[in-house]
Design a protein around this motif. Structure first.
Motif, PDB file in Angstrom:
ATOM      1  N   ALA A 247      48.688  22.049   9.309  1.00  0.00           N
ATOM      2  CA  ALA A 247      48.291  22.651  10.582  1.00  0.00           C
ATOM      3  C   ALA A 247      46.808  22.446  10.870  1.00  0.00           C
ATOM      4  O   ALA A 247      45.974  22.483   9.957  1.00  0.00           O
ATOM      5  N   PHE A 248      46.484  22.229  12.127  1.00  0.00           N
ATOM      6  CA  PHE A 248      45.104  22.229  12.579  1.00  0.00           C
ATOM      7  C   PHE A 248      44.733  23.679  12.910  1.00  0.00           C
ATOM      8  O   PHE A 248      45.289  24.267  13.834  1.00  0.00           O
ATOM      9  N   LEU A 249      43.800  24.245  12.161  1.00  0.00           N
ATOM     10  CA  LEU A 249      43.422  25.637  12.354  1.00  0.00           C
ATOM     11  C   LEU A 249      42.170  25.772  13.216  1.00  0.00           C
ATOM     12  O   LEU A 249      41.265  24.936  13.141  1.00  0.00           O
ATOM     13  N   TRP A 250      42.143  26.843  13.998  1.00  0.00           N
ATOM     14  CA  TRP A 250      41.014  27.139  14.879  1.00  0.00           C
ATOM     15  C   TRP A 250      40.646  28.614  14.757  1.00  0.00           C
ATOM     16  O   TRP A 250      41.470  29.431  14.359  1.00  0.00           O
ATOM     17  N   ARG A 251      39.426  28.924  15.096  1.00  0.00           N
ATOM     18  CA  ARG A 251      38.997  30.317  15.224  1.00  0.00           C
ATOM     19  C   ARG A 251      38.218  30.456  16.523  1.00  0.00           C
ATOM     20  O   ARG A 251      37.848  29.459  17.145  1.00  0.00           O
ATOM     21  N   VAL A 252      37.987  31.688  16.940  1.00  0.00           N
ATOM     22  CA  VAL A 252      37.222  31.956  18.158  1.00  0.00           C
ATOM     23  C   VAL A 252      35.874  32.544  17.756  1.00  0.00           C
ATOM     24  O   VAL A 252      35.818  33.529  17.002  1.00  0.00           O
ATOM     25  N   ASP A 253      34.793  31.938  18.206  1.00  0.00           N
ATOM     26  CA  ASP A 253      33.468  32.431  17.820  1.00  0.00           C
ATOM     27  C   ASP A 253      33.036  33.603  18.707  1.00  0.00           C
ATOM     28  O   ASP A 253      33.782  34.054  19.589  1.00  0.00           O
ATOM     29  N   ALA A 254      31.824  34.104  18.465  1.00  0.00           N
ATOM     30  CA  ALA A 254      31.334  35.289  19.177  1.00  0.00           C
ATOM     31  C   ALA A 254      31.258  35.081  20.681  1.00  0.00           C
ATOM     32  O   ALA A 254      31.353  36.032  21.462  1.00  0.00           O
ATOM     33  N   ALA A 255      31.099  33.836  21.102  1.00  0.00           N
ATOM     34  CA  ALA A 255      31.005  33.542  22.533  1.00  0.00           C
ATOM     35  C   ALA A 255      32.373  33.304  23.168  1.00  0.00           C
ATOM     36  O   ALA A 255      32.458  33.034  24.378  1.00  0.00           O
ATOM     37  N   GLY A 256      33.428  33.379  22.341  1.00  0.00           N
ATOM     38  CA  GLY A 256      34.772  33.159  22.863  1.00  0.00           C
ATOM     39  C   GLY A 256      35.212  31.722  22.868  1.00  0.00           C
ATOM     40  O   GLY A 256      36.255  31.381  23.442  1.00  0.00           O
ATOM     41  N   HIS A 257      34.423  30.836  22.232  1.00  0.00           N
ATOM     42  CA  HIS A 257      34.764  29.414  22.187  1.00  0.00           C
ATOM     43  C   HIS A 257      35.688  29.105  21.009  1.00  0.00           C
ATOM     44  O   HIS A 257      35.565  29.701  19.935  1.00  0.00           O
TER      45      HIS A 257
ATOM     46  N   VAL B   6      36.725  27.016  17.893  1.00  0.00           N
ATOM     47  CA  VAL B   6      35.992  26.238  16.896  1.00  0.00           C
ATOM     48  C   VAL B   6      36.975  25.729  15.845  1.00  0.00           C
ATOM     49  O   VAL B   6      37.755  26.498  15.283  1.00  0.00           O
ATOM     50  N   ALA B   7      36.953  24.434  15.594  1.00  0.00           N
ATOM     51  CA  ALA B   7      37.830  23.859  14.571  1.00  0.00           C
ATOM     52  C   ALA B   7      37.439  24.374  13.196  1.00  0.00           C
ATOM     53  O   ALA B   7      36.262  24.465  12.862  1.00  0.00           O
ATOM     54  N   VAL B   8      38.444  24.712  12.391  1.00  0.00           N
ATOM     55  CA  VAL B   8      38.188  25.291  11.066  1.00  0.00           C
ATOM     56  C   VAL B   8      38.361  24.259   9.960  1.00  0.00           C
ATOM     57  O   VAL B   8      37.482  24.063   9.127  1.00  0.00           O
ATOM     58  N   ASN B   9      39.497  23.597   9.907  1.00  0.00           N
ATOM     59  CA  ASN B   9      39.811  22.728   8.772  1.00  0.00           C
ATOM     60  C   ASN B   9      39.899  21.255   9.150  1.00  0.00           C
ATOM     61  O   ASN B   9      40.546  20.462   8.467  1.00  0.00           O
ATOM     62  N   HIS B  10      39.259  20.888  10.269  1.00  0.00           N
ATOM     63  CA  HIS B  10      39.321  19.494  10.704  1.00  0.00           C
ATOM     64  C   HIS B  10      38.164  19.208  11.656  1.00  0.00           C
ATOM     65  O   HIS B  10      37.496  20.124  12.149  1.00  0.00           O
ATOM     66  N   ASP B  11      37.953  17.925  11.904  1.00  0.00           N
ATOM     67  CA  ASP B  11      36.972  17.478  12.882  1.00  0.00           C
ATOM     68  C   ASP B  11      37.690  17.356  14.225  1.00  0.00           C
ATOM     69  O   ASP B  11      38.599  16.535  14.386  1.00  0.00           O
ATOM     70  N   ALA B  12      37.295  18.185  15.190  1.00  0.00           N
ATOM     71  CA  ALA B  12      37.996  18.202  16.471  1.00  0.00           C
ATOM     72  C   ALA B  12      37.914  16.868  17.206  1.00  0.00           C
ATOM     73  O   ALA B  12      38.728  16.601  18.097  1.00  0.00           O
ATOM     74  N   ALA B  13      36.953  16.024  16.841  1.00  0.00           N
ATOM     75  CA  ALA B  13      36.792  14.746  17.535  1.00  0.00           C
ATOM     76  C   ALA B  13      37.778  13.689  17.061  1.00  0.00           C
ATOM     77  O   ALA B  13      37.897  12.630  17.677  1.00  0.00           O
ATOM     78  N   THR B  14      38.466  13.948  15.966  1.00  0.00           N
ATOM     79  CA  THR B  14      39.441  12.989  15.449  1.00  0.00           C
ATOM     80  C   THR B  14      40.779  13.685  15.248  1.00  0.00           C
ATOM     81  O   THR B  14      40.833  14.858  14.903  1.00  0.00           O
ATOM     82  N   ARG B  15      41.874  12.944  15.458  1.00  0.00           N
ATOM     83  CA  ARG B  15      43.213  13.508  15.290  1.00  0.00           C
ATOM     84  C   ARG B  15      44.013  12.613  14.351  1.00  0.00           C
ATOM     85  O   ARG B  15      44.816  11.782  14.788  1.00  0.00           O
ATOM     86  N   PRO B  16      43.790  12.725  13.048  1.00  0.00           N
ATOM     87  CA  PRO B  16      44.543  11.878  12.116  1.00  0.00           C
ATOM     88  C   PRO B  16      46.031  12.197  12.135  1.00  0.00           C
ATOM     89  O   PRO B  16      46.442  13.318  12.458  1.00  0.00           O
ATOM     90  N   ARG B  17      46.843  11.204  11.802  1.00  0.00           N
ATOM     91  CA  ARG B  17      48.277  11.408  11.705  1.00  0.00           C
ATOM     92  C   ARG B  17      48.587  12.327  10.535  1.00  0.00           C
ATOM     93  O   ARG B  17      47.826  12.408   9.575  1.00  0.00           O
ATOM     94  N   ARG B  18      49.712  13.017  10.615  1.00  0.00           N
ATOM     95  CA  ARG B  18      50.119  13.932   9.547  1.00  0.00           C
ATOM     96  C   ARG B  18      50.128  13.239   8.194  1.00  0.00           C
ATOM     97  O   ARG B  18      49.630  13.773   7.201  1.00  0.00           O
ATOM     98  N   GLN B  19      50.677  12.021   8.146  1.00  0.00           N
ATOM     99  CA  GLN B  19      50.796  11.324   6.869  1.00  0.00           C
ATOM    100  C   GLN B  19      49.450  10.865   6.319  1.00  0.00           C
ATOM    101  O   GLN B  19      49.343  10.467   5.156  1.00  0.00           O
ATOM    102  N   ASP B  20      48.418  10.904   7.142  1.00  0.00           N
ATOM    103  CA  ASP B  20      47.083  10.514   6.686  1.00  0.00           C
ATOM    104  C   ASP B  20      46.239  11.706   6.239  1.00  0.00           C
ATOM    105  O   ASP B  20      45.103  11.524   5.804  1.00  0.00           O
ATOM    106  N   ARG B  21      46.785  12.909   6.330  1.00  0.00           N
ATOM    107  CA  ARG B  21      46.038  14.103   5.963  1.00  0.00           C
ATOM    108  C   ARG B  21      46.579  14.679   4.657  1.00  0.00           C
ATOM    109  O   ARG B  21      47.789  14.803   4.479  1.00  0.00           O
TER     110      ARG B  21
END
Length: 246
Positions: free
Chosen positions: A142-152, A154-169
């Motif tokens: 799973a790609f995990l996210w959290r919400v910061d103090a400003a309500g944005h 934020v990616a937790v366990n991945h780089d939001a700029a890249t979307r690797p395939r499941r088999q590559d993670r």
């Protein structure tokens, strides 16, 4: 239980706010506490099963399922009491009877689909000396996210700029809470379930359900016809690279 090298303990309080009488709720005709006891009894390395409870109905169900019952005192049965406190109380009661197991297998009644072979795998690693604590974990991509103090977001366990395939993670692992195999000497000394060398025991994510609300019971009931008859395949949920947990 005279030769008690490995004891499985099922903590099962009578009180539950989310689902009243939760530990006695049935899934496919068997109560949650009975399912936990029967899974533990089916594990070949488990020498005895104990249910720690403050409830008469749970005690009766545990005995009917083949477990010994240790009555939990009121100060260890409230909402704030930890599972560790109940486990340590059981060890003290067993010690008073001259029984000092080497491995404690903490089995959670609210996990209805525990595979006895997974219990044996976890216990064997502690008995064999490769680990001090082994716990059930379900692999996740799973790609995990959290919400910061400003309500944005934020990616937790991945780089939001890249979307690797499941088999590559490499998979990450979610602690399911279903079971923990613990070396008793270390558990008594540290008084919590994660100590020394900690390892993962990957389990089938389909059955990694924790009964916490009525919807979980409905889901478990729907899955039971498939999961209660599934074959065990220890190679299906292997660790990605190593048995060691962080």
């Amino acid at each position: 239980m005279s030769n008690l090298r490995v004891v499985a303990v099922v903590p099962a309080r009578a009180g539950s706010k989310g689902i009243p009488g939760k530990n006695l709720r049935p899934v496919a005709g068997r109560s949650l506490v009975r399912r936990a006891v029967e899974s533990a009894r089916a594990a070949r390395l488990v020498d005895g099963v104990v249910v720690s409870t403050d409830g008469d109905a749970i005690a009766a169900e545990a005995i009917a399922a083949g477990a010994r019952v240790v009555r939990r005192p009121a100060d260890l049965a409230g909402d704030q009491a930890s599972s560790e406190s109940a486990l340590l109380h059981v060890l003290d009661e067993l010690h008073a009877d001259g029984l000092d197991p080497e491995v404690l297998l903490f089995v959670q009644a609210t996990s209805p689909f525990i595979d006895p072979s997974d219990l044996d795998d976890a216990v064997a690693r502690v008995l064999g000396g490769s680990a001090d604590a082994v716990f059930a974990a379900a692999p996740s991509h799973a790609f995990l996210w959290r919400v910061d103090a400003a309500g944005h977001a934020v990616a937790v366990n991945h780089d939001a700029a890249t979307r690797p395939r499941r088999q590559d993670r490499e998979p990450e692992y979610r602690e399911t809470g279903a079971f923990y195999a613990l070396r008793v000497e270390g558990f008594r000394r540290h008084r919590h379930r994660f100590f020394g060398r900690v390892e993962l025991s990957p389990v089938d994510p389909r059955g990694a359900i924790d009964i916490d609300e009525p919807a979980d019971l409905a889901l478990a009931a729907a899955l039971a016809p498939q999961l209660d008859t599934r074959p065990h395949d220890p190679q299906r949920w292997p660790l990605a690279t190593t048995n060691g947990a962080p």
